[in-house]
Design a protein around this motif. Structure first.
Motif, PDB file in Angstrom:
ATOM      1  N   UNK A  62     -19.641   1.099  10.493  1.00  0.00           N
ATOM      2  CA  UNK A  62     -20.367  -0.265  10.840  1.00  0.00           C
ATOM      3  C   UNK A  62     -21.691  -0.286  10.817  1.00  0.00           C
ATOM      4  N   UNK A  63     -22.393   0.793  11.566  1.00  0.00           N
ATOM      5  CA  UNK A  63     -23.981   0.683  11.730  1.00  0.00           C
ATOM      6  C   UNK A  63     -24.611   1.441  10.312  1.00  0.00           C
ATOM      7  N   UNK A  64     -23.906   1.741   9.527  1.00  0.00           N
ATOM      8  CA  UNK A  64     -24.340   2.317   8.265  1.00  0.00           C
ATOM      9  C   UNK A  64     -25.220   3.652   8.722  1.00  0.00           C
ATOM     10  N   UNK A  65     -24.770   4.234   9.572  1.00  0.00           N
ATOM     11  CA  UNK A  65     -25.612   5.384  10.021  1.00  0.00           C
ATOM     12  C   UNK A  65     -25.453   6.670   9.326  1.00  0.00           C
ATOM     13  N   UNK A  66     -26.474   7.350   8.867  1.00  0.00           N
ATOM     14  CA  UNK A  66     -26.501   8.614   8.222  1.00  0.00           C
ATOM     15  C   UNK A  66     -26.089   9.778   8.639  1.00  0.00           C
ATOM     16  N   UNK A  67     -26.630   9.785   9.939  1.00  0.00           N
ATOM     17  CA  UNK A  67     -26.372  11.172  10.657  1.00  0.00           C
ATOM     18  C   UNK A  67     -25.789  10.918  12.128  1.00  0.00           C
ATOM     19  N   UNK A  68     -25.044  11.970  12.443  1.00  0.00           N
ATOM     20  CA  UNK A  68     -24.588  11.894  13.899  1.00  0.00           C
ATOM     21  C   UNK A  68     -24.565  13.076  14.465  1.00  0.00           C
ATOM     22  N   UNK A 126     -25.779  15.729  12.153  1.00  0.00           N
ATOM     23  CA  UNK A 126     -25.091  16.156  10.874  1.00  0.00           C
ATOM     24  C   UNK A 126     -24.941  14.928  10.084  1.00  0.00           C
ATOM     25  N   UNK A 127     -24.275  14.857   8.630  1.00  0.00           N
ATOM     26  CA  UNK A 127     -24.013  13.556   7.858  1.00  0.00           C
ATOM     27  C   UNK A 127     -22.912  12.832   8.583  1.00  0.00           C
ATOM     28  N   UNK A 128     -22.851  11.730   8.738  1.00  0.00           N
ATOM     29  CA  UNK A 128     -21.625  11.171   9.380  1.00  0.00           C
ATOM     30  C   UNK A 128     -20.347  11.493   8.751  1.00  0.00           C
ATOM     31  N   UNK A 129     -19.307  11.329   8.939  1.00  0.00           N
ATOM     32  CA  UNK A 129     -17.971  11.265   8.258  1.00  0.00           C
ATOM     33  C   UNK A 129     -17.760  10.460   7.145  1.00  0.00           C
ATOM     34  N   UNK A 130     -18.421   9.112   7.010  1.00  0.00           N
ATOM     35  CA  UNK A 130     -18.353   8.635   5.878  1.00  0.00           C
ATOM     36  C   UNK A 130     -19.272   8.873   4.988  1.00  0.00           C
ATOM     37  N   UNK A 131     -20.364   9.510   5.542  1.00  0.00           N
ATOM     38  CA  UNK A 131     -21.411  10.090   4.393  1.00  0.00           C
ATOM     39  C   UNK A 131     -20.988  11.363   3.772  1.00  0.00           C
ATOM     40  N   UNK A 153     -37.320   2.175  18.141  1.00  0.00           N
ATOM     41  CA  UNK A 153     -37.292   0.853  17.490  1.00  0.00           C
ATOM     42  C   UNK A 153     -35.818   0.654  16.508  1.00  0.00           C
ATOM     43  N   UNK A 154     -34.829   1.690  16.679  1.00  0.00           N
ATOM     44  CA  UNK A 154     -33.707   1.511  16.078  1.00  0.00           C
ATOM     45  C   UNK A 154     -32.734   0.061  16.394  1.00  0.00           C
ATOM     46  N   UNK A 155     -33.183   0.100  17.668  1.00  0.00           N
ATOM     47  CA  UNK A 155     -32.267  -1.255  18.296  1.00  0.00           C
ATOM     48  C   UNK A 155     -32.719  -2.555  17.676  1.00  0.00           C
TER      49      UNK A 155
END
Lengths: 344, 344
Positions: A100-106, A109-114, A247-249
């Motif tokens: 939902x947040x279109x995040x690249x990393x978590x 590491x790359x996010x699961x959808x990445x 400033x991500x928020x």
């Protein structure tokens, strides 16, 4: 594995290790079973990487603390397994959040959808939610424990998702009313991360109702303060410490109490500074100081600091007037202080 | 509501009505509770429209049939509530499926993501999965029933999601091996739609193990045949009857046994016809006759018809050799015949 509850100390690291062992064993079993049936193992593998990459395990620790707070004694195993199911649910929530947040990393590491695809990550998240059920249902709880725990687990889950839904509904619509932001903090953080895990653990003793009011008062106050501190750190924190780009928020148009209070008190030019950065999905970091100045000059920063102090104080008062075991009071006091005064 | 199990007849319409009453009441409670707590009601509302727009309720009907097949007597209420939770899980699966398949309509209405947004629909689907838990956990089951039912419900859920995952993993990669397509049919349809609901219902009696083998043999055979029939109807059916645009499976690059068998036996020009339409996401309907000719000339259509007949026969044999109550045998026989010979 059979870990005994220590009578007078609460070893957070031991809880984390025991929870991680349960999670690792569960995923190994899942991977094996998928392999045996020629089913894809990507779900368990992606999750394995995800869980292995870090995370504070705050929900599992609080679940076990809640259990001890309500007088839980003897083997920790059922509490640890229920706690592990909370961490599994958290993994589910993060996998879908990252989409939902279109995040690249978590967790670096790359996010699961990445790693896979958006569609695969929707399904992997769904499967992880089922895994959370499997862990909870297979936690070796007695019928009475299950009866007490299931409604609390379901409420925690529904509230968390409602909180997320509220969050995306308000995103990108800056408002001068701090109400919605506070409601989101209550559902998405306070109930989900603090109060819910404490209540779930307490329910395992079958005697959770007696201290429910204390855990709720403490948990909600700490949870709200935690989110308010997070909002401040997102703007004024050091990104190398917080691990979150500055400033991500703002970039995501997140609804925060800090922003609402600033908009409430801003004059024309100040309001234009705030709106400019919300409307601009990729503000240059050069604008950061301008925003910080507005958030400070409008008094929003000070008011949020005061709100944190009030909540910390009210959590500590709730603990002082309750009659919890000393070592649990110490854990919860330390949590109330660290969660609200943390600088990273 | 207290519906008694009729001793000698199985009234599918009465089951559907009772399940719909449970679902409607549940959603009304959810909407009310969300309203009371200032939470968004869109989830319950979207779901209400979705459930009200149709659906055959095949899983709930089979759940109640499974319960009676295993000797369930007395009040139908717990079986109806467990059955309603299966329909709720099905709603969750469809909401996420529609996102993944980028479908515009479902049951003649805009899909949930079409009415809201992809991100909102991910969360609404997640919430609906939690609703399914709430319905099952609140179904008034005894500890022994819950103990028997939860592992079956969790396995059904995990298998369904694995099936979906397999489906998207193979989409757009036409293969001459019918194995993966058959595995997808087993998980995504046979276990999810037929065998799982039967076993869940049977488990409610606490005596489900005795007829487990019969229900599995019958359920898996009917389920596979159902999917094979669906594949044929997707190509040779009348879209005004099936409610599904002709060649949709081909457009989506869906992995089907029919297509795999055709590719296995196709000569060069025939293979080019098949690949052309898989590689072309929007083939003109004028190509439909060409594809139908290839699927027929390669013998794929006939082989799939034979596979359906074999499975129907094996389901009927399993029923004939089991000692189920006569009225339940009649229901399952009728299902085996209608699911495999349906023309719409």
């Amino acid at each position: 594995m059979s870990v005994q509850a220590p009578a007078t100390l609460f070893d957070q690291d031991a809880v984390r290790r025991a929870v991680d062992t349960v999670l690792t064993d569960f995923l190994a079993t899942q991977t094996h079973s998928a392999l045996d049936r020629s089913l894809p193992q990507q779900a368990a593998e992606a999750l394995s990487g995800f869980l292995g990459a870090g995370g504070k395990r705050i929900r599992p620790v609080l679940c076990v603390a809640g259990w001890q707070a309500a007088g839980g004694t003897g083997t920790l195993d059922p509490a640890i397994r229920a706690a592990a199911s909370l961490e599994m649910f958290h993994s589910f929530a993060l996998i879908h959040d990252d989409i939902i947040d279109a995040s690249d990393t978590r967790r670096g590491q790359p996010t699961v959808h990445g790693q896979t695809s958006t569609h695969a990550a929707i399904l992997i998240g769904d499967l992880v939610l089922v895994f959370a059920d499997q862990l909870l249902h297979g936690a070796g709880l007695t019928p009475a424990q299950l009866d007490a725990v299931l409604p609390i687990a379901n409420a925690l889950r529904a509230d968390t998702i409602y909180g997320q839904y509220l969050d995306i509904s308000h995103a990108g619509q800056p408002s001068a009313d701090p109400g919605p932001a506070l409601t989101i903090a209550q559902y998405n953080i306070a109930k989900y991360t603090i109060e819910g895990p404490l209540l779930l653990g307490a329910a395992l003793t079958g005697d959770g109702d007696a201290i429910r009011a204390t855990l709720t008062a403490c948990g909600m106050a700490v949870g709200e303060a935690f989110q308010l501190r997070d909002d401040l750190l997102g703007i004024f924190g050091n990104p190398t410490h917080t691990g979150k780009p500055c400033l991500d928020d703002l970039r995501e148009g997140k609804t925060t109490v800090l922003m609402a209070l600033a908009l409430q008190n801003a004059d024309g030019p100040q309001r234009r500074v705030l709106h400019h950065h919300v409307d601009n999905p990729h503000p240059i970091d050069a604008g950061a100081d301008q925003i910080r100045t507005v958030l400070t000059d409008t008094g929003a920063r000070t008011t949020v600091e005061e709100m944190i102090t009030e909540r910390r104080q009210s959590a500590l008062t709730a603990l002082d007037t309750a009659n919890l075991p000393t070592h649990i009071t110490a854990v919860l006091r330390s949590l109330a202080v660290s969660a609200t005064s943390r600088t990273i």
